[in-house]
Scaffold this motif. Sequence first.
Motif, PDB file in Angstrom:
ATOM      1  N   VAL A  63       0.843  -1.205   0.000  1.00 46.21           N
ATOM      2  CA  VAL A  63       0.000   0.000   0.000  1.00 46.21           C
ATOM      3  C   VAL A  63       0.875   1.250   0.000  1.00 46.21           C
ATOM      4  CG1 VAL A  63      -1.607   1.375   1.372  1.00 46.21           C
ATOM      5  CG2 VAL A  63      -2.020  -1.065   1.039  1.00 46.21           C
ATOM      6  N   LEU A  64       1.881   1.273   0.865  1.00 46.82           N
ATOM      7  CA  LEU A  64       2.800   2.415   0.899  1.00 46.82           C
ATOM      8  C   LEU A  64       3.539   2.558  -0.430  1.00 46.82           C
ATOM      9  CD1 LEU A  64       4.346   1.964   4.471  1.00 46.82           C
ATOM     10  CD2 LEU A  64       2.732   3.730   3.747  1.00 46.82           C
ATOM     11  N   LEU A  65       4.041   1.443  -0.951  1.00 46.62           N
ATOM     12  CA  LEU A  65       4.807   1.473  -2.188  1.00 46.62           C
ATOM     13  C   LEU A  65       3.990   2.028  -3.345  1.00 46.62           C
ATOM     14  CD1 LEU A  65       7.221   0.637  -4.014  1.00 46.62           C
ATOM     15  CD2 LEU A  65       6.183  -1.648  -4.126  1.00 46.62           C
ATOM     16  N   PHE A  66       2.818   1.475  -3.559  1.00 48.70           N
ATOM     17  CA  PHE A  66       2.044   1.848  -4.741  1.00 48.70           C
ATOM     18  C   PHE A  66       1.238   3.126  -4.551  1.00 48.70           C
ATOM     19  CE2 PHE A  66       2.903  -2.667  -5.578  1.00 48.70           C
ATOM     20  CZ  PHE A  66       3.543  -2.510  -6.794  1.00 48.70           C
ATOM     21  N   SER A  67       1.202   3.654  -3.325  1.00 47.19           N
ATOM     22  CA  SER A  67       0.606   4.986  -3.141  1.00 47.19           C
ATOM     23  C   SER A  67       1.481   6.060  -3.769  1.00 47.19           C
ATOM     24  CB  SER A  67       0.403   5.275  -1.645  1.00 47.19           C
ATOM     25  OG  SER A  67       1.655   5.423  -0.982  1.00 47.19           O
ATOM     26  N   PHE A  68       2.749   5.720  -4.044  1.00 51.42           N
ATOM     27  CA  PHE A  68       3.667   6.669  -4.688  1.00 51.42           C
ATOM     28  C   PHE A  68       3.790   6.418  -6.198  1.00 51.42           C
ATOM     29  CE2 PHE A  68       4.764   7.304  -0.321  1.00 51.42           C
ATOM     30  CZ  PHE A  68       5.191   8.617  -0.243  1.00 51.42           C
ATOM     31  N   HIS A  69       3.059   5.429  -6.687  1.00 50.79           N
ATOM     32  CA  HIS A  69       3.072   5.207  -8.135  1.00 50.79           C
ATOM     33  C   HIS A  69       2.171   6.240  -8.811  1.00 50.79           C
ATOM     34  CE1 HIS A  69       3.460   3.066 -11.917  1.00 50.79           C
ATOM     35  NE2 HIS A  69       2.163   3.255 -12.083  1.00 50.79           N
ATOM     36  N   ARG A  70       2.603   6.720  -9.962  1.00 50.05           N
ATOM     37  CA  ARG A  70       1.815   7.682 -10.723  1.00 50.05           C
ATOM     38  C   ARG A  70       1.433   7.059 -12.065  1.00 50.05           C
ATOM     39  NH1 ARG A  70       1.666   8.899  -6.418  1.00 50.05           N
ATOM     40  NH2 ARG A  70       2.358  10.797  -5.345  1.00 50.05           N
ATOM     41  N   ARG A  71       0.350   7.558 -12.610  1.00 48.73           N
ATOM     42  CA  ARG A  71      -0.161   7.119 -13.917  1.00 48.73           C
ATOM     43  C   ARG A  71      -0.640   5.674 -13.882  1.00 48.73           C
ATOM     44  NH1 ARG A  71       4.655   9.788 -17.667  1.00 48.73           N
ATOM     45  NH2 ARG A  71       4.584  11.849 -16.674  1.00 48.73           N
ATOM     46  N   TRP A  72      -1.756   5.494 -13.214  1.00 50.04           N
ATOM     47  CA  TRP A  72      -2.379   4.174 -13.148  1.00 50.04           C
ATOM     48  C   TRP A  72      -3.172   3.936 -14.437  1.00 50.04           C
ATOM     49  CZ3 TRP A  72      -2.583   0.661  -8.875  1.00 50.04           C
ATOM     50  CH2 TRP A  72      -1.772   1.051  -7.800  1.00 50.04           C
ATOM     51  N   ASN A  73      -2.438   3.764 -15.519  1.00 49.48           N
ATOM     52  CA  ASN A  73      -3.077   3.560 -16.813  1.00 49.48           C
ATOM     53  C   ASN A  73      -3.236   2.075 -17.114  1.00 49.48           C
ATOM     54  OD1 ASN A  73      -0.449   2.815 -17.332  1.00 49.48           O
ATOM     55  ND2 ASN A  73       0.042   4.618 -18.560  1.00 49.48           N
ATOM     56  N   ASN A 137      17.228   1.103 -12.287  1.00 45.49           N
ATOM     57  CA  ASN A 137      16.983   2.204 -13.223  1.00 45.49           C
ATOM     58  C   ASN A 137      17.652   3.504 -12.778  1.00 45.49           C
ATOM     59  OD1 ASN A 137      15.588   0.641 -14.990  1.00 45.49           O
ATOM     60  ND2 ASN A 137      13.622   1.675 -14.750  1.00 45.49           N
ATOM     61  N   MET A 138      18.173   3.519 -11.560  1.00 46.99           N
ATOM     62  CA  MET A 138      18.912   4.691 -11.089  1.00 46.99           C
ATOM     63  C   MET A 138      20.302   4.763 -11.724  1.00 46.99           C
ATOM     64  SD  MET A 138      17.828   4.391  -7.056  1.00 46.99           S
ATOM     65  CE  MET A 138      18.713   5.873  -6.559  1.00 46.99           C
ATOM     66  N   ALA A 200       7.944  -2.414 -20.674  1.00 49.89           N
ATOM     67  CA  ALA A 200       6.550  -1.998 -20.525  1.00 49.89           C
ATOM     68  C   ALA A 200       6.440  -0.475 -20.514  1.00 49.89           C
ATOM     69  CB  ALA A 200       5.967  -2.569 -19.235  1.00 49.89           C
ATOM     70  N   PRO A 201       5.446   0.084 -21.190  1.00 50.38           N
ATOM     71  CA  PRO A 201       5.263   1.541 -21.231  1.00 50.38           C
ATOM     72  C   PRO A 201       4.577   2.055 -19.969  1.00 50.38           C
ATOM     73  CG  PRO A 201       3.574   0.494 -22.545  1.00 50.38           C
ATOM     74  CD  PRO A 201       4.461  -0.621 -22.040  1.00 50.38           C
ATOM     75  N   ILE A 202       5.241   1.871 -18.833  1.00 48.98           N
ATOM     76  CA  ILE A 202       4.686   2.314 -17.550  1.00 48.98           C
ATOM     77  C   ILE A 202       5.604   3.367 -16.934  1.00 48.98           C
ATOM     78  CG2 ILE A 202       3.530   0.113 -17.133  1.00 48.98           C
ATOM     79  CD1 ILE A 202       5.778  -0.615 -15.215  1.00 48.98           C
ATOM     80  N   TYR A 203       5.039   4.164 -16.043  1.00 53.11           N
ATOM     81  CA  TYR A 203       5.799   5.211 -15.371  1.00 53.11           C
ATOM     82  C   TYR A 203       6.729   4.572 -14.349  1.00 53.11           C
ATOM     83  CZ  TYR A 203       6.566   9.868 -13.382  1.00 53.11           C
ATOM     84  OH  TYR A 203       7.118  11.056 -12.970  1.00 53.11           O
ATOM     85  N   LYS A 204       8.010   4.934 -14.403  1.00 53.70           N
ATOM     86  CA  LYS A 204       9.020   4.257 -13.587  1.00 53.70           C
ATOM     87  C   LYS A 204       9.811   5.240 -12.735  1.00 53.70           C
ATOM     88  CE  LYS A 204       9.290   0.827 -17.246  1.00 53.70           C
ATOM     89  NZ  LYS A 204       9.878   0.575 -18.559  1.00 53.70           N
ATOM     90  N   GLU A 205       9.097   6.083 -12.024  1.00 59.08           N
ATOM     91  CA  GLU A 205       9.755   7.040 -11.136  1.00 59.08           C
ATOM     92  C   GLU A 205       9.043   7.073  -9.788  1.00 59.08           C
ATOM     93  OE1 GLU A 205      10.450  10.884 -12.815  1.00 59.08           O
ATOM     94  OE2 GLU A 205      11.200  10.083 -14.725  1.00 59.08           O
ATOM     95  N   ASN A 206       9.087   5.960  -9.098  1.00 60.41           N
ATOM     96  CA  ASN A 206       8.514   5.856  -7.756  1.00 60.41           C
ATOM     97  C   ASN A 206       9.656   6.027  -6.754  1.00 60.41           C
ATOM     98  OD1 ASN A 206       7.545   4.902  -5.238  1.00 60.41           O
ATOM     99  ND2 ASN A 206       6.021   3.613  -6.266  1.00 60.41           N
ATOM    100  N   ARG A 207       9.678   7.138  -6.059  1.00 56.68           N
ATOM    101  CA  ARG A 207      10.823   7.445  -5.199  1.00 56.68           C
ATOM    102  C   ARG A 207      10.926   6.531  -3.981  1.00 56.68           C
ATOM    103  NH1 ARG A 207       9.304  13.051  -2.033  1.00 56.68           N
ATOM    104  NH2 ARG A 207      11.516  12.813  -1.529  1.00 56.68           N
ATOM    105  N   LEU A 208       9.814   5.886  -3.603  1.00 57.50           N
ATOM    106  CA  LEU A 208       9.863   4.984  -2.444  1.00 57.50           C
ATOM    107  C   LEU A 208      10.365   3.594  -2.820  1.00 57.50           C
ATOM    108  CD1 LEU A 208       9.168   4.872   0.607  1.00 57.50           C
ATOM    109  CD2 LEU A 208       6.923   3.976  -0.037  1.00 57.50           C
ATOM    110  N   ALA A 209      10.240   3.219  -4.091  1.00 61.32           N
ATOM    111  CA  ALA A 209      10.527   1.843  -4.512  1.00 61.32           C
ATOM    112  C   ALA A 209      11.932   1.359  -4.137  1.00 61.32           C
ATOM    113  CB  ALA A 209      10.288   1.697  -6.014  1.00 61.32           C
ATOM    114  N   PRO A 210      13.005   2.115  -4.423  1.00 63.36           N
ATOM    115  CA  PRO A 210      14.340   1.615  -4.043  1.00 63.36           C
ATOM    116  C   PRO A 210      14.481   1.391  -2.542  1.00 63.36           C
ATOM    117  CG  PRO A 210      14.528   3.432  -5.596  1.00 63.36           C
ATOM    118  CD  PRO A 210      13.103   3.391  -5.143  1.00 63.36           C
ATOM    119  N   TYR A 211      13.823   2.232  -1.744  1.00 63.70           N
ATOM    120  CA  TYR A 211      13.925   2.106  -0.289  1.00 63.70           C
ATOM    121  C   TYR A 211      13.174   0.871   0.211  1.00 63.70           C
ATOM    122  CZ  TYR A 211      15.878   6.786  -0.325  1.00 63.70           C
ATOM    123  OH  TYR A 211      16.679   7.881  -0.565  1.00 63.70           O
ATOM    124  N   VAL A 212      12.084   0.515  -0.460  1.00 63.82           N
ATOM    125  CA  VAL A 212      11.366  -0.702  -0.078  1.00 63.82           C
ATOM    126  C   VAL A 212      12.272  -1.917  -0.266  1.00 63.82           C
ATOM    127  CG1 VAL A 212       9.450  -2.240  -0.671  1.00 63.82           C
ATOM    128  CG2 VAL A 212       9.067   0.224  -0.529  1.00 63.82           C
TER     129      VAL A 212
END
Length: 227
Positions: A63-73, A137-138, A200-212
């Motif tokens: 929930v915490l991780l994907f709350s920072f995801h953008r563009r739920w396309n 990706n960093m 995949a053509p998805i948004y890949k800039e979730n700042r919390l993801a590396p910390y998870v």
Amino acid sequence: MPETTHPYQPAIPLQQRLKPYAFAVALGVLTIFHAVGFWGLLFSGEPEKFQRLTPMNLILTNVLLFSFHRRWNAAFLLFALVIVSAGFFAEVVGIHTGLLFGDYAYGESLGIKVLDVPLLIGLNWLMLVYTSGHLVNMIDMHWLIRAVVAALLMVGLDFFLEPVAMAFDFWDWQGGHIPWTNYLGWLGLAFLFQVYFQKAPIYKENRLAPYVYLVQAVFFISIWTLL
């Protein structure tokens, strides 16, 4: 006569005022929950109580991780559905045939099971693919190399996770020995998932993801060193 009126300034919504603190709060909650789990499993004297909280911890982390995801396309929803489903059914095949990973069985700590596999396992695959993919990706390198490195990060985390899983009834291996086929199967499946993530053509800039990923790594490595 001096001006006594002030121009109207609309109140800033609470959500907008709290937004600058959202990342720090999420990272703090993530760290605290894993720290409590670490203490509970190793030092509380009642590890069974904390084992039962594992599904809640996994759900909270996602929930915490994907709350920072953008563009739920549609592309992202398809990606999530494919990884969750493929990860889950790979485990079903593994459990019932011994193929892919080896001979193992799930315990009760990961919650409700369908076809002898916890439902949350698919979500765990999604979290690992997503977070390790963001971490690599960093670094500026070819997408295929990123996929390989991310797959290796997943296998590396599994290396420390396996003994912890056996110790706390997540799953167990036949004869109590982790076969090399497990890591080979993980590497192959993780690589396929990471290729999909990279392309995949998805948004890949979730700042919390590396910390998870890093919090999970510290959690399992710390327990592994004390087993």
